[in-house]
Motif scaffolding. Structure first.
Motif, PDB file in Angstrom:
ATOM      1  N   SER A  98       0.767  -1.186  -0.153  1.00  0.00           N
ATOM      2  CA  SER A  98       0.119  -0.023   0.071  1.00  0.00           C
ATOM      3  C   SER A  98       0.957   1.029  -0.144  1.00  0.00           C
ATOM      4  CB  SER A  98      -0.995   0.111   1.416  1.00  0.00           C
ATOM      5  OG  SER A  98      -1.445   1.112   1.256  1.00  0.00           O
ATOM      6  N   GLN A  99       0.436   2.024  -0.881  1.00  0.00           N
ATOM      7  CA  GLN A  99       1.168   3.426  -0.873  1.00  0.00           C
ATOM      8  C   GLN A  99       1.101   4.125   0.460  1.00  0.00           C
ATOM      9  OE1 GLN A  99       0.154   5.147  -4.456  1.00  0.00           O
ATOM     10  NE2 GLN A  99       1.565   3.919  -5.737  1.00  0.00           N
ATOM     11  N   ARG A 100      -0.150   4.090   1.132  1.00  0.00           N
ATOM     12  CA  ARG A 100      -0.454   4.853   2.432  1.00  0.00           C
ATOM     13  C   ARG A 100       0.180   4.297   3.356  1.00  0.00           C
ATOM     14  NH1 ARG A 100      -6.796   4.745   1.905  1.00  0.00           N
ATOM     15  NH2 ARG A 100      -6.025   2.748   2.109  1.00  0.00           N
ATOM     16  N   ASP A 101       0.219   2.814   3.560  1.00  0.00           N
ATOM     17  CA  ASP A 101       0.652   2.259   4.720  1.00  0.00           C
ATOM     18  C   ASP A 101       1.617   1.220   4.260  1.00  0.00           C
ATOM     19  OD1 ASP A 101       1.019   0.885   7.075  1.00  0.00           O
ATOM     20  OD2 ASP A 101      -1.345   0.821   7.504  1.00  0.00           O
ATOM     21  N   LYS A 102       2.734   1.476   4.616  1.00  0.00           N
ATOM     22  CA  LYS A 102       3.717   0.206   4.053  1.00  0.00           C
ATOM     23  C   LYS A 102       3.664  -1.157   4.797  1.00  0.00           C
ATOM     24  CE  LYS A 102       5.690   3.030   0.939  1.00  0.00           C
ATOM     25  NZ  LYS A 102       5.000   2.895  -0.397  1.00  0.00           N
ATOM     26  N   ARG A 103       2.826  -1.008   6.024  1.00  0.00           N
ATOM     27  CA  ARG A 103       2.958  -2.302   6.715  1.00  0.00           C
ATOM     28  C   ARG A 103       1.470  -3.273   6.046  1.00  0.00           C
ATOM     29  NH1 ARG A 103       0.889   0.066  11.947  1.00  0.00           N
ATOM     30  NH2 ARG A 103      -0.173   1.444  10.549  1.00  0.00           N
ATOM     31  N   SER A 104       0.558  -2.542   5.283  1.00  0.00           N
ATOM     32  CA  SER A 104      -0.430  -3.166   4.550  1.00  0.00           C
ATOM     33  C   SER A 104       0.148  -3.574   3.237  1.00  0.00           C
ATOM     34  CB  SER A 104      -1.547  -2.280   4.594  1.00  0.00           C
ATOM     35  OG  SER A 104      -2.569  -2.540   4.018  1.00  0.00           O
ATOM     36  N   ALA A 105      -0.673  -4.412   2.577  1.00  0.00           N
ATOM     37  CA  ALA A 105      -0.499  -5.083   1.090  1.00  0.00           C
ATOM     38  C   ALA A 105      -1.814  -5.527   0.636  1.00  0.00           C
ATOM     39  CB  ALA A 105       0.735  -5.968   1.339  1.00  0.00           C
TER      40      ALA A 105
END
Length: 190
Positions: free
Chosen positions: A125-132
């Motif tokens: 995710s571009q907003r939250d690098k922990r999320s994909a």
């Protein structure tokens, strides 16, 4: 195999037997109504759950066999089920958990194996690098296509007309309803 031993409560009057290398054979009851023990026992939900678990294990074994036939030895049947659950969608891990009802730690392990084997693409995710978000790679799409083709041959062996298709739909609806009721009961009580 004597089904009366494994399933003493069930009537297999119009059962289909699939044997390797042979056509599906419909079994007529050997002793129609006289085969009953006289107490007309009903199938309980506990017995149904046991059959579902055994059927699930048999299906996992079938998937392992199909994976072996396809020359796939880097993933197992559980990972193949995750691939089939992803399908054509692009999902977050949370959406996949909801779709497949997996344990979080298991799905993380499965996704790592699938990513290492190049069966899935993981898009950060571009907003939250922990999320994909995850989706099937071309290799994953090809494996799912091959598994669906193999499933069609089993479906043909089991389905011999409109009544069998209606029975399958009824079984699906019943099992889905049980899933909803049991899930709600586990969360909120009865």
């Amino acid at each position: 195999m004597n089904h009366r031993i494994l399933y003493p409560f069930a009537d297999f009057g119009d059962a289909v037997v699939v044997q390797p290398g042979r056509e599906a054979v419909r079994n007529a009851p050997r002793h129609p109504e006289s085969d009953r023990d006289g107490d007309d026992a009903l199938v309980t939900y506990f017995e149904l759950a046991r059959v579902m678990e055994r059927a699930s294990r048999r299906f996992s074994g079938l998937l392992r066999t199909e994976l072996t036939k396809l020359g796939v030895d880097d993933i197992g049947s559980a990972q193949a089920m995750v691939l089939l659950a992803i399908g054509d969608a692009e999902l977050s891990v949370g959406e996949l958990l909801d779709r497949g009802h997996y344990v979080g730690s298991n799905v993380s392990y499965y996704l790592k194996q699938l990513a290492d084997g190049e069966y899935i693409d993981r898009i950060a995710s571009q907003r939250d690098k922990r999320s994909a978000r995850i989706r099937l790679s071309e290799k994953g799409k090809q494996l799912c296509k091959s598994l669906r083709e193999a499933a069609k041959s089993y479906e043909r062996a089991l389905s011999h007309g409109e009544q069998d298709r209606r029975n399958l739909e009824t079984a699906f609806q019943t099992l889905h309803r049980l899933e909803m009721v049991w899930g709600s009961a586990a969360r909120y009580g009865i």
